[in-house]
Design an enzyme around this catalytic site. Structure first.
Site, PDB file in Angstrom:
ATOM      1  N   ASP A  54      43.277  44.336  41.801  1.00 18.02           N
ATOM      2  CA  ASP A  54      41.629  44.313  41.388  1.00 18.02           C
ATOM      3  C   ASP A  54      41.155  42.462  40.879  1.00 18.02           C
ATOM      4  O   ASP A  54      41.466  42.006  39.051  1.00 18.02           O
ATOM      5  CB  ASP A  54      41.399  44.561  39.755  1.00 18.02           C
ATOM      6  CG  ASP A  54      40.068  45.539  38.912  1.00 18.02           C
ATOM      7  OD1 ASP A  54      39.596  44.348  39.589  1.00 18.02           O
ATOM      8  OD2 ASP A  54      40.246  45.612  37.839  1.00 18.02           O
ATOM      9  N   ASN A  81      36.442  35.873  50.084  1.00 16.04           N
ATOM     10  CA  ASN A  81      35.225  37.155  50.791  1.00 16.04           C
ATOM     11  C   ASN A  81      34.798  37.948  49.435  1.00 16.04           C
ATOM     12  O   ASN A  81      33.740  38.483  50.009  1.00 16.04           O
ATOM     13  CB  ASN A  81      35.539  37.815  52.137  1.00 16.04           C
ATOM     14  CG  ASN A  81      35.221  38.788  52.850  1.00 16.04           C
ATOM     15  OD1 ASN A  81      33.835  38.329  52.712  1.00 16.04           O
ATOM     16  ND2 ASN A  81      35.423  39.761  52.317  1.00 16.04           N
ATOM     17  N   TYR A 147      23.235  38.568  40.846  1.00 14.29           N
ATOM     18  CA  TYR A 147      23.995  38.823  42.470  1.00 14.29           C
ATOM     19  C   TYR A 147      24.224  37.179  42.042  1.00 14.29           C
ATOM     20  O   TYR A 147      24.702  36.674  42.420  1.00 14.29           O
ATOM     21  CB  TYR A 147      23.871  40.341  43.002  1.00 14.29           C
ATOM     22  CG  TYR A 147      24.610  39.793  44.494  1.00 14.29           C
ATOM     23  CD1 TYR A 147      26.404  39.786  44.064  1.00 14.29           C
ATOM     24  CD2 TYR A 147      24.199  39.056  45.548  1.00 14.29           C
ATOM     25  CE1 TYR A 147      26.318  39.456  45.495  1.00 14.29           C
ATOM     26  CE2 TYR A 147      24.672  38.742  47.105  1.00 14.29           C
ATOM     27  CZ  TYR A 147      26.309  39.190  46.505  1.00 14.29           C
ATOM     28  OH  TYR A 147      26.783  38.786  48.315  1.00 14.29           O
ATOM     29  N   LYS A 151      26.218  34.164  42.683  1.00 13.56           N
ATOM     30  CA  LYS A 151      26.927  33.109  43.993  1.00 13.56           C
ATOM     31  C   LYS A 151      25.947  32.406  44.093  1.00 13.56           C
ATOM     32  O   LYS A 151      26.702  31.306  44.853  1.00 13.56           O
ATOM     33  CB  LYS A 151      25.698  34.521  45.703  1.00 13.56           C
ATOM     34  CG  LYS A 151      26.476  35.492  45.625  1.00 13.56           C
ATOM     35  CD  LYS A 151      28.199  34.813  45.981  1.00 13.56           C
ATOM     36  CE  LYS A 151      28.365  36.701  46.948  1.00 13.56           C
ATOM     37  NZ  LYS A 151      30.066  36.343  47.827  1.00 13.56           N
TER      38      LYS A 151
END
Length: 226
Positions: A54, A81, A147, A151
């Site tokens: 995790d 990734n 998000y 990123k």
């Protein structure tokens, strides 16, 4: 030049295709994901090594890197990734818990793994770190604010890693893939890039000449124009 690879988010989508592609090319791969069943199936199909973790838990993320290093002997390539956007929502409708979860997976985990990789690679004077970001970091779409933020942070972190690592003979690439038809999406998107196509694009970087370093790369399906 590179023989061993540690890849996160390996049990589905881009990561799953990457493991298949890397193993077919003869790399020794250590894969990780959350699903024990999916990882076991992947290991049986490709011959890769691996363990579940995790990555939102810092001790588990750091322990994962050490397991990979001990199992492979060394980590030549780290591919950050793993990533997720559990829910699309305007910023006003999001929760602190959602923010912290995405921070933990999409930014903190790559930082921890990248830090451990640099600590191993710098004394050796060789290695490659590939950070899979997203064109969301370039376009900042709504309703994917959290998000996109994480990123964007990963993209910045990756570029700093590049500047710190390159003088030591280590390559760092920041990748911005566009739309990919993966289980990450609620419905199939056949007009998007296929995971195998993205995997081929990424693994091609490992075979480039030593005097070529791809700092950043944006790639999209044909229908995307920006």
């Amino acid at each position: 030049m590179y023989e061993t690879v540690l890849i996160t988010g390996a049990t589905s989508g881009i990561g799953h295709a990457l493991v298949h592609d890397l193993c077919e090319r003869g790399y020794r791969v250590y894969a990780t994901g959350r699903s024990e069943a999916a990882l076991a199936e992947l290991m049986a199909a490709t011959g890769c090594l691996g363990s579940t973790a995790d990555l939102t838990d810092p001790p588990q993320a750091m322990a994962l890197y050490q397991r990979a290093r001990e199992t492979l002997g060394r980590v030549d390539v780290l591919i950050n990734n793993a990533g997720a956007n559990p829910r699309k929502a305007p910023i006003a409708d999001t929760t602190l818990e959602e923010f912290e979860l995405q921070y933990a997976l999409n930014l903190r985990a790559p930082y921890l793994l990248g830090r451990e990789a640099l600590r191993e690679m710098i004394p050796r004077g060789n290695g490659y770190i590939i950070n899979v970001v997203s064109t969301c970091a370039l376009r900042h779409p709504t309703p994917m604010g959290i998000y996109s933020t994480m990123k964007s942070g990963l993209a910045s972190l990756s570029q700093v890693m590049m500047k710190e690592a390159q003088p030591h003979g280590i390559k760092v690439s920041t990748l911005y893939p566009g739309g990919v038809d993966t289980p990450f999406r609620a419905e199939a998107k056949p007009h998007y890039m296929q995971p195998a196509s993205v995997a081929t694009t990424i693994t091609t970087l490992l075979g480039l000449p030593a005097d070529v370093i791809v700092h950043e790369m944006t790639f999209r399906p044909p229908f995307e124009l920006e």
